[in-house]
Scaffold this motif. Structure first.
Motif, short mmCIF file in Angstrom:
data_model
loop_
_atom_site.label_atom_id
_atom_site.label_comp_id
_atom_site.label_asym_id
_atom_site.label_seq_id
_atom_site.Cartn_x
_atom_site.Cartn_y
_atom_site.Cartn_z
N GLY A 158 -17.05 90.18 34.32
CA GLY A 158 -16.85 89.30 35.47
C GLY A 158 -16.64 87.86 35.05
N LEU A 159 -17.39 87.42 34.06
CA LEU A 159 -17.26 86.06 33.55
C LEU A 159 -15.90 85.87 32.88
CD1 LEU A 159 -18.32 83.25 32.99
CD2 LEU A 159 -19.60 84.19 31.05
N ILE A 160 -15.51 86.82 32.06
CA ILE A 160 -14.20 86.73 31.39
C ILE A 160 -13.07 86.77 32.40
CG2 ILE A 160 -12.63 87.86 29.77
CD1 ILE A 160 -15.14 88.67 28.14
N THR A 161 -13.23 87.54 33.46
CA THR A 161 -12.21 87.57 34.52
C THR A 161 -12.07 86.20 35.16
OG1 THR A 161 -12.57 89.92 34.97
CG2 THR A 161 -11.60 88.61 36.75
N GLU A 162 -13.18 85.52 35.41
CA GLU A 162 -13.13 84.17 35.98
C GLU A 162 -12.44 83.20 35.03
OE1 GLU A 162 -16.26 80.65 36.72
OE2 GLU A 162 -16.78 82.54 37.68
N ILE A 163 -12.78 83.28 33.75
CA ILE A 163 -12.15 82.41 32.76
C ILE A 163 -10.65 82.69 32.71
CG2 ILE A 163 -12.00 81.88 30.29
CD1 ILE A 163 -15.07 82.57 30.19
N ASP A 164 -10.28 83.95 32.76
CA ASP A 164 -8.87 84.35 32.74
C ASP A 164 -8.12 83.76 33.93
OD1 ASP A 164 -6.57 85.90 31.79
OD2 ASP A 164 -6.98 87.25 33.47
N LYS A 165 -8.71 83.81 35.10
CA LYS A 165 -8.05 83.28 36.30
C LYS A 165 -7.84 81.77 36.23
CE LYS A 165 -9.75 86.75 39.54
NZ LYS A 165 -10.67 87.02 40.67
N GLY A 166 -8.72 81.06 35.53
CA GLY A 166 -8.64 79.61 35.47
C GLY A 166 -7.87 79.05 34.29
N ARG A 167 -7.39 79.90 33.42
CA ARG A 167 -6.72 79.39 32.21
C ARG A 167 -5.24 79.13 32.45
NH1 ARG A 167 -4.08 83.62 28.74
NH2 ARG A 167 -4.32 85.56 29.91
N ASP A 168 -4.70 78.26 31.62
CA ASP A 168 -3.27 78.00 31.61
C ASP A 168 -2.57 79.25 31.06
OD1 ASP A 168 -0.67 77.26 30.57
OD2 ASP A 168 -1.31 75.17 30.60
N PRO A 169 -1.50 79.70 31.70
CA PRO A 169 -0.82 80.92 31.23
C PRO A 169 -0.31 80.82 29.79
CG PRO A 169 0.03 80.25 33.37
CD PRO A 169 -0.91 79.18 32.91
N GLU A 170 -0.14 79.60 29.29
CA GLU A 170 0.32 79.40 27.92
C GLU A 170 -0.82 79.53 26.90
OE1 GLU A 170 3.59 78.92 27.04
OE2 GLU A 170 3.96 79.33 29.16
N GLN A 171 -2.06 79.52 27.39
CA GLN A 171 -3.23 79.58 26.52
C GLN A 171 -3.68 81.03 26.38
OE1 GLN A 171 -6.80 77.86 28.19
NE2 GLN A 171 -7.50 77.19 26.19
N LEU A 189 -6.20 84.18 25.90
CA LEU A 189 -7.50 84.43 26.52
C LEU A 189 -8.66 84.12 25.58
CD1 LEU A 189 -9.16 85.35 28.92
CD2 LEU A 189 -8.76 87.72 28.20
N ALA A 190 -8.55 84.51 24.32
CA ALA A 190 -9.63 84.23 23.37
C ALA A 190 -9.84 82.72 23.23
CB ALA A 190 -9.34 84.86 22.01
N SER A 191 -8.76 81.98 23.17
CA SER A 191 -8.87 80.51 23.10
C SER A 191 -9.51 79.95 24.36
CB SER A 191 -7.50 79.88 22.90
OG SER A 191 -6.97 80.23 21.65
N ALA A 192 -9.11 80.48 25.51
CA ALA A 192 -9.68 80.02 26.77
C ALA A 192 -11.18 80.28 26.82
CB ALA A 192 -8.98 80.70 27.94
N VAL A 193 -11.61 81.42 26.32
CA VAL A 193 -13.05 81.74 26.29
C VAL A 193 -13.79 80.76 25.39
CG1 VAL A 193 -14.75 83.46 25.53
CG2 VAL A 193 -12.77 84.18 26.89
#
Length: 67
Positions: free
Chosen positions: A38-51, A53-57
């Motif tokens: 659930g937390l990773i899903t939230e992070i995924d929704k808020g990240r820049d599409p160019e970034q 997912l691992a970097s966003a986390v």
């Protein structure tokens, strides 16, 4: 690096992070009373599409630590 698979927005994906980041992510999820997925899903929704997912986390965890 440790690779884990999970479901985000109805599709399977995997993320490779250093063990220390997985531990920090687990602690953050527990502190917030939610699942790691659930937390990773939230992070995924808020990240820049160019970034990635691992970097966003990683960035999310660093920003959280600085609050």
């Amino acid at each position: 690096m440790e690779k884990r698979s999970l479901s985000i927005a109805g599709h399977r994906t995997s993320i490779a992070l250093e063990p220390e980041f997985w531990a920090a992510l687990d602690s953050a999820a527990a502190a917030d009373g939610r699942s790691m997925a659930g937390l990773i899903t939230e992070i995924d929704k808020g990240r820049d599409p160019e970034q990635g997912l691992a970097s966003a986390v990683r960035v999310w965890l660093l920003e959280r630590a600085c609050r």
